[in-house]
Design an enzyme around this catalytic site. Structure first.
Site, short mmCIF file in Angstrom:
data_model
loop_
_atom_site.label_atom_id
_atom_site.label_comp_id
_atom_site.label_asym_id
_atom_site.label_seq_id
_atom_site.Cartn_x
_atom_site.Cartn_y
_atom_site.Cartn_z
N SER A 150 -52.61 -22.95 23.92
CA SER A 150 -51.43 -23.17 23.08
C SER A 150 -51.39 -24.68 22.37
O SER A 150 -50.25 -25.00 21.88
CB SER A 150 -50.28 -23.08 23.98
OG SER A 150 -50.03 -21.82 24.41
N GLN A 291 -29.87 14.08 29.73
CA GLN A 291 -29.11 13.12 29.06
C GLN A 291 -30.04 11.80 29.39
O GLN A 291 -30.05 10.95 28.51
CB GLN A 291 -27.74 12.95 29.97
CG GLN A 291 -26.89 14.26 29.44
CD GLN A 291 -25.48 13.92 30.02
OE1 GLN A 291 -25.37 12.64 30.72
NE2 GLN A 291 -24.34 14.91 29.80
N GLU A 375 -52.49 -15.75 19.47
CA GLU A 375 -51.67 -16.16 18.20
C GLU A 375 -50.31 -16.66 18.48
O GLU A 375 -49.28 -16.54 17.80
CB GLU A 375 -51.78 -15.27 17.00
CG GLU A 375 -53.28 -14.88 16.56
CD GLU A 375 -53.27 -14.15 15.32
OE1 GLU A 375 -52.48 -14.18 14.74
OE2 GLU A 375 -54.42 -13.34 15.45
#
Length: 396
Positions: A150, A291, A375
């Site tokens: 980073s 459901q 990235e």
């Protein structure tokens, strides 16, 4: 709306009618890439993933070049000159097949080719871009280092002048396409600041051992780059940029493709769950009729189509020259996180079958764990947005 107005039929595959945003050319490009992936990737991807290899990468690159998918949003030099939206649609279709295939295309076009196209000399462009656009030359992009992810500004790779030459020393890590590349764009510290270098991979002192034993992006070639006194001529340096803005602008272009691509993996997993829910029976009826299952499907559909709509919006801004890096961070942060959640929820609908390579869901989920952090990690994109919101830099 008058009583006589007739609504178009409802399409469960296009919940919001997003195809209305696309031109005939957009649809044709999407269809071409989707058909190519269905023919060349889907029949083999489970086997490639299980074996942890991409055996046909050079042939695949040539085929991708033949359909204009490599560097497709770049102009000239054999590139297709497609719009940003068209490039995004291609990324979505490729990642619906597998993230590793989209990574091959992203690194080739949005990182290696983009760097040369934007920052290279005319001689560098003429030498490399036509062959890369055709898939005859595979490229890679060397930025990340073993201990520098980073914080690329603290990279340890060095390039020093020796007469008129440059001599490079260092290591790069987690490099897609590395061991099959014919050219590497490598970023290094110099006395002038960070600079990019176009490195033919056959030069003395360059090696790219492949990284094995991955549990993610297994159908993708990932390598380390080792530069041991690699000597390059003066004209190997990219002349049009000095500093971190060079590699970071390339990453922003590649992240844009991820915004679309992640939705491809999500769509594949979602469609698998919908189809499965209609045929898998429990307690005397298909589980899609319960459901709780319908709630899961509805929530996934909402996030999937919101993510695609976001990608469209960012693509239109990029085509208009208005897309900011902070907006790309917004897209990558949201769409990859939501794609992973869609995969995980889809897996629950398939139960134990969800972990089988007979279905694509677990493959997509594990691939997206890499997409989540490469990235730009989640934390980095959060901090980009935090700085944009507050004006305060929390990186240091």
């Amino acid at each position: 709306m008058s009583a006589s107005s007739k609504l178009p039929p409802f399409d469960p595959a296009d919940l919001l009618g997003l195809d209305d945003l696309l031109s005939a050319e957009d649809l044709a490009i999407r269809s071409t890439v989707r058909s190519w992936a269905a023919d060349r990737v889907l029949p083999h991807i489970a086997e490639w993933y299980e074996k942890g290899e991409l055996p046909d990468i050079r042939e695949l690159a040539l085929e991708l070049g033949s359909i204009g998918a490599l560097g497709m949003s770049l102009e000239g030099y054999g590139c297709a000159g497609a719009s940003a939206v068209q490039y995004g649609l291609a990324c979505l279709e490729l990642e619906a097949a597998d993230s590793g295939i989209r990574s091959l295309v992203s690194v080739q076009g949005s990182l290696a080719m983009y760097a040369i196209h934007r920052f290279g000399s005319e001689e560098q462009k003429q030498q490399w871009l036509p062959g890369m656009a055709a898939g005859e030359i595979i490229g890679c992009f060397g930025l990340t280092e073993p201990d520098r992810g980073s914080d690329p500004g603290d990279m340890q790779t060095r390039a020093k002048r020796d007469g008129t030459d440059w001599v490079l020393n260092g290591r790069k890590m987690w490099i897609t396409n590395g061991s099959v590349a014919g050219v590497a764009v490598v970023w290094a510290q110099t006395d002038e600041g960070i600079r990019g270098f176009v490195v033919p991979t056959g030069v003395a002192g360059f090696s790219a051992p492949e990284i094995k034993h991955k549990w993610s992006l297994r159908a993708s070639v990932t390598s380390e780059l080792v530069l041991d006194d690699v000597r390059l001529p003066a004209d190997a340096a990219l002349p049009e940029v000095v500093g971190l803005k060079g590699p970071l602008s390339c990453l922003s272009h590649a992240r844009y493709g991820i915004v679309w691509g992640a939705m491809g993996a999500a769509r594949s997993s979602f469609e698998t769950a919908v189809a499965y829910s209609k045929t898998r029976e429990q307690f005397g009826k298909p589980i899609g009729g319960f459901q709780l299952t319908q709630a899961k499907l509805a929530d996934m559909a909402v996030e999937l189509h919101k993510g695609i709509l976001l990608a469209h919006h960012l693509g239109r801004r990029l085509d208009a020259g208005k897309l900011r890096p902070e907006q790309v961070s917004f897209g990558k942060l949201n769409n990859v996180r939501e794609a992973i959640e869609i995969c995980r929820t889809s897996r629950t609908i398939l139960g134990a079958n969800g972990i089988s390579l007979e279905y694509p869901i677990m493959r997509h989920a594990t691939n997206l764990e890499s997409v989540l952090t490469y990235e730009g990690t989640v934390e980095m994109h959060q901090l980009v947005l935090g700085k944009a919101l507050t004006g305060l830099d929390a990186f240091r």
